[in-house]
Design an enzyme around this catalytic site. Structure first.
Site, PDB file in Angstrom:
ATOM      1  N   LYS A 284      12.147   4.870  26.224  1.00 41.89           N
ATOM      2  CA  LYS A 284      12.818   5.141  24.936  1.00 41.89           C
ATOM      3  C   LYS A 284      12.406   6.517  24.420  1.00 41.89           C
ATOM      4  O   LYS A 284      13.244   7.316  24.004  1.00 41.89           O
ATOM      5  CB  LYS A 284      12.420   4.080  23.920  1.00 41.89           C
ATOM      6  CG  LYS A 284      12.764   4.417  22.477  1.00 41.89           C
ATOM      7  CD  LYS A 284      12.417   3.330  21.499  1.00 41.89           C
ATOM      8  CE  LYS A 284      11.003   3.333  21.057  1.00 41.89           C
ATOM      9  NZ  LYS A 284      10.667   4.357  20.035  1.00 41.89           N
ATOM     10  N   ASN A 285      11.090   6.812  24.478  1.00 40.61           N
ATOM     11  CA  ASN A 285      10.586   8.040  23.854  1.00 40.61           C
ATOM     12  C   ASN A 285      10.760   9.277  24.711  1.00 40.61           C
ATOM     13  O   ASN A 285      10.370  10.369  24.293  1.00 40.61           O
ATOM     14  CB  ASN A 285       9.125   7.851  23.438  1.00 40.61           C
ATOM     15  CG  ASN A 285       9.014   6.850  22.286  1.00 40.61           C
ATOM     16  OD1 ASN A 285      10.022   6.504  21.663  1.00 40.61           O
ATOM     17  ND2 ASN A 285       7.822   6.357  22.038  1.00 40.61           N
TER      18      ASN A 285
ATOM     19  N   CYS B 142       8.216   5.125   7.464  1.00 38.93           N
ATOM     20  CA  CYS B 142       8.154   4.142   8.539  1.00 38.93           C
ATOM     21  C   CYS B 142       7.037   3.157   8.206  1.00 38.93           C
ATOM     22  O   CYS B 142       6.152   3.439   7.442  1.00 38.93           O
ATOM     23  CB  CYS B 142       7.850   4.870   9.849  1.00 38.93           C
ATOM     24  SG  CYS B 142       7.945   3.761  11.230  1.00 38.93           S
TER      25      CYS B 142
ATOM     26  N   ARG C  77       4.780   9.478   7.617  1.00 35.82           N
ATOM     27  CA  ARG C  77       5.236  10.186   8.821  1.00 35.82           C
ATOM     28  C   ARG C  77       5.853  11.530   8.395  1.00 35.82           C
ATOM     29  O   ARG C  77       7.048  11.693   8.359  1.00 35.82           O
ATOM     30  CB  ARG C  77       6.263   9.344   9.576  1.00 35.82           C
ATOM     31  CG  ARG C  77       5.828   7.926   9.832  1.00 35.82           C
ATOM     32  CD  ARG C  77       4.892   7.789  11.026  1.00 35.82           C
ATOM     33  NE  ARG C  77       5.496   8.150  12.298  1.00 35.82           N
ATOM     34  CZ  ARG C  77       6.278   7.342  13.011  1.00 35.82           C
ATOM     35  NH1 ARG C  77       6.607   6.167  12.518  1.00 35.82           N
ATOM     36  NH2 ARG C  77       6.768   7.724  14.158  1.00 35.82           N
ATOM     37  N   PRO C  78       5.023  12.500   8.017  1.00 30.68           N
ATOM     38  CA  PRO C  78       5.600  13.788   7.576  1.00 30.68           C
ATOM     39  C   PRO C  78       6.240  14.549   8.734  1.00 30.68           C
ATOM     40  O   PRO C  78       6.065  14.178   9.905  1.00 30.68           O
ATOM     41  CB  PRO C  78       4.378  14.538   7.050  1.00 30.68           C
ATOM     42  CG  PRO C  78       3.225  13.957   7.777  1.00 30.68           C
ATOM     43  CD  PRO C  78       3.568  12.522   8.051  1.00 30.68           C
TER      44      PRO C  78
ATOM     45  N   LEU D 202       4.849  19.735  10.408  1.00 34.21           N
ATOM     46  CA  LEU D 202       4.556  20.548  11.605  1.00 34.21           C
ATOM     47  C   LEU D 202       5.851  21.003  12.285  1.00 34.21           C
ATOM     48  O   LEU D 202       5.934  22.108  12.834  1.00 34.21           O
ATOM     49  CB  LEU D 202       3.681  19.763  12.580  1.00 34.21           C
ATOM     50  CG  LEU D 202       2.298  19.397  12.040  1.00 34.21           C
ATOM     51  CD1 LEU D 202       1.544  18.521  13.023  1.00 34.21           C
ATOM     52  CD2 LEU D 202       1.479  20.649  11.708  1.00 34.21           C
TER      53      LEU D 202
ATOM     54  N   ASP E 132       0.785   3.279  20.780  1.00 34.69           N
ATOM     55  CA  ASP E 132       1.867   2.283  20.856  1.00 34.69           C
ATOM     56  C   ASP E 132       1.430   1.018  21.589  1.00 34.69           C
ATOM     57  O   ASP E 132       2.110  -0.002  21.506  1.00 34.69           O
ATOM     58  CB  ASP E 132       3.096   2.875  21.570  1.00 34.69           C
ATOM     59  CG  ASP E 132       3.737   3.962  20.730  1.00 34.69           C
ATOM     60  OD1 ASP E 132       4.575   4.706  21.259  1.00 34.69           O
ATOM     61  OD2 ASP E 132       3.369   4.086  19.546  1.00 34.69           O
TER      62      ASP E 132
ATOM     63  N   VAL F 118      -4.566   7.532  15.332  1.00 37.38           N
ATOM     64  CA  VAL F 118      -3.364   8.358  15.271  1.00 37.38           C
ATOM     65  C   VAL F 118      -2.574   8.153  13.989  1.00 37.38           C
ATOM     66  O   VAL F 118      -2.159   9.104  13.330  1.00 37.38           O
ATOM     67  CB  VAL F 118      -2.462   8.099  16.508  1.00 37.38           C
ATOM     68  CG1 VAL F 118      -1.167   8.888  16.422  1.00 37.38           C
ATOM     69  CG2 VAL F 118      -3.219   8.442  17.798  1.00 37.38           C
TER      70      VAL F 118
ATOM     71  N   ARG G  80      14.523  -2.575  19.149  1.00 36.32           N
ATOM     72  CA  ARG G  80      14.557  -1.106  19.119  1.00 36.32           C
ATOM     73  C   ARG G  80      13.884  -0.519  20.358  1.00 36.32           C
ATOM     74  O   ARG G  80      14.153   0.613  20.738  1.00 36.32           O
ATOM     75  CB  ARG G  80      13.815  -0.568  17.882  1.00 36.32           C
ATOM     76  CG  ARG G  80      14.464  -0.928  16.578  1.00 36.32           C
ATOM     77  CD  ARG G  80      13.743  -0.326  15.407  1.00 36.32           C
ATOM     78  NE  ARG G  80      13.679   1.138  15.506  1.00 36.32           N
ATOM     79  CZ  ARG G  80      13.214   1.906  14.519  1.00 36.32           C
ATOM     80  NH1 ARG G  80      12.750   1.358  13.419  1.00 36.32           N
ATOM     81  NH2 ARG G  80      13.203   3.220  14.658  1.00 36.32           N
TER      82      ARG G  80
END
Ligand code: EPZ
Length: 429
Positions: free
Chosen positions: A22-23, A116, A121-122, A125, A304, A326, A396
């Site tokens: 997925k990622n 989220c 979750r900025p 960056l 994850d 994280v 998802r």
């Protein structure tokens, strides 16, 4: 909404095949916006988040068709440059269209991704990178507007090795004038996969997979064909499911290198793990030993996998320690696991998991994708029936999770409607 009903206690046996990652699929689909030529992608998983990304590409004006094996994208010249709020608010990864739109058309307006369930979750960056490349960044009405007549290569240092920030900046830098160097870049396998894909389209990227990535800008990218890597988190989840049930499972279509941290931790817990060329077999007939797990950016233990492996450790012999470095709020699965009889105590970013002999099925709720996966893992072991609500979170990231588990002998069924994403089978022209 649909539910998963699991009657636990059955050891898993047999073989399954890993889905595409997925990622990796999400940034690679976004990257198709960098060219007007046809791109053919293989091993794109049929997942909610991937479907959302396809809808976003179509909303922007790209032509997206697919058949059983391939997704074909043609992002022509007349695209719009403003992403739709409804689609971006559904999925944070939609922000990945910002870099490609900025690079190809000199502008992009993308709503700020929704908050989220796993901490703040900025995207600061991402924006710092775009500004370094010469873009003007403005915030208006909850959306980010980025604009640049010409992007110029720059040296960019990331305060944290953000995965999607690295990806967004890498995509923007592909068409910048001159060379960009990203320091303290994320090193995840999905970054390498995106860089490999971009290079097949004519980009000039080196160093992906290390903390320094160099991108020599080119005038334009051309189309091509690519197959995304297998999903290391899906693989890790089924490895843990095999371990908690005391089963014997072989997972095919994997990249062994990508699951090394999970192999190491399962072996530490006394689970037998046998990797082969592109598969791994996991088996055990004993309770796992307690271990310490600390999540870190790649090549550390993946965040994850923190929730799924914690589910395994709830029944370990002894007390395990799980440290989440994280994200600042990624223990939402703990309350639900404790309702199943686990004994977990949270202290800030550290969770102490006091091993219990057994778990008991009850009604629980998936709060986010990987927390939901942890509840499935726990339900496979728990005595009695576990009913998991809000299963759309799980859909998802896991293709056909109940079908795969059924094929391994689990007693699991889905109640209510199928995954919201139904495979659309319009043929490729
Ligand atoms: C990616 O999210 C993954 N998503 C996540 O997977 C994964 O958990 C995460 O990387 C870490 O490995 C996709 O690839 C689509 P980050 P991302 O930016 O890029 C902070 C799943 O379950 N940060 O690497 O959003 C951030 O707050 C999902 O499949 C900033 O401060 O994660 C976090 O603390 C969940 N500013 C840390 O960096 C920024 O601009 C790492 O986040 C960006 C991030």
């Amino acid at each position: 909404m649909s539910q998963l009903i699991i009657r636990g206690g059955r050891p898993l046996h047999g073989e399954i095949t890993a889905q595409g990652a997925k990622n990796a699929a999400l940034p690679i689909l976004a990257a198709t916006l960098l060219t007007g030529e046809e791109v053919r992608l293989g091993q794109i998983p049929h997942l909610e988040d991937v479907h959302t990304m396809k809808l976003l590409l179509e909303y922007l004006g790209a032509k997206v068709t697919e058949n059983e094996d391939e997704v074909v994208v043609i992002a022509g010249e007349n695209l719009i440059h403003e992403a739709s709020y409804d689609l971006v608010s559904q999925m944070r990864a939609s922000f990945l269209v910002a870099g490609p739109l900025l690079a190809r058309f000199g502008k992009a307006i993308v709503p700020l991704p929704g908050g989220c369930a796993i901490g703040s979750r900025p995207v600061d960056l991402h924006l710092k990178g775009f500004q370094a490349l010469g873009a003007k960044v403005e915030m208006s009405h909850g959306a980010v507007a980025v604009q640049a007549d010409k992007l110029r290569g720059a040296d960019i240092y990331l305060d944290t090795p953000s995965v999607t920030a690295t990806e967004n900046i890498m995509m923007a830098a592909c068409l910048a004038e001159g060379t960009t160097v990203i320091e303290n870049a994320a090193e995840e396998p999905e970054i390498v996969d995106l860089a490999n894909f971009l290079n097949t389209m004519g980009a000039r990227i080196s160093g992906a997979g290390t903390h320094v990535i160099r991108i020599d800008g080119v005038r334009e990218l051309h189309g091509g064909q690519y197959e995304v890597i297998p999903d290391r988190i899906e693989v890790g989840t089924y490895m843990v499911a095999a371990a908690i049930t005391g089963g014997d499972v072989r997972i095919n279509n994997i990249v062994v290198e990508h699951v090394k941290p999970v192999i190491a931790k399962l072996r530490e817990a006394g689970v037998m793990v046998e990797p082969d060329v592109d598969s791994v077999t996991v088996w055990t007939n004993r309770r796992p030993k307690a271990i310490t797990v600390k999540t870190l950016p790649h090549p550390g233990f993946p965040t994850d996998m923190q929730a799924p492996i914690m589910a395994l450790l709830t029944i370990a012999r002894g007390t395990s320690t799980v440290v989440e470095t994280v994200f600042d709020n990624r223990f939402k699965h703990v309350r639900e696991l404790n309702r199943m009889g686990a004994n977990i105590v949270i202290d800030d970013r550290r969770a102490l998991v006091y091993g219990v002999k057994s778990l008991v099925g009850t009604r629980v709720e998936a709060t986010d994708l990987r927390a939901g996966a942890a509840l499935v893992v726990a339900g496979l072991k728990a005595e009695g029936e576990t009913i998991i609500d809000e299963v759309h979170h799980i859909d998802r990231g896991y293709v056909d999770i109940e079908k795969k588990l059924l094929s391994l002998g689990a007693d699991i069924e889905r109640k209510g409607n199928d995954p919201l994403y139904v495979k659309t089978q319009h043929k490729v022209n």
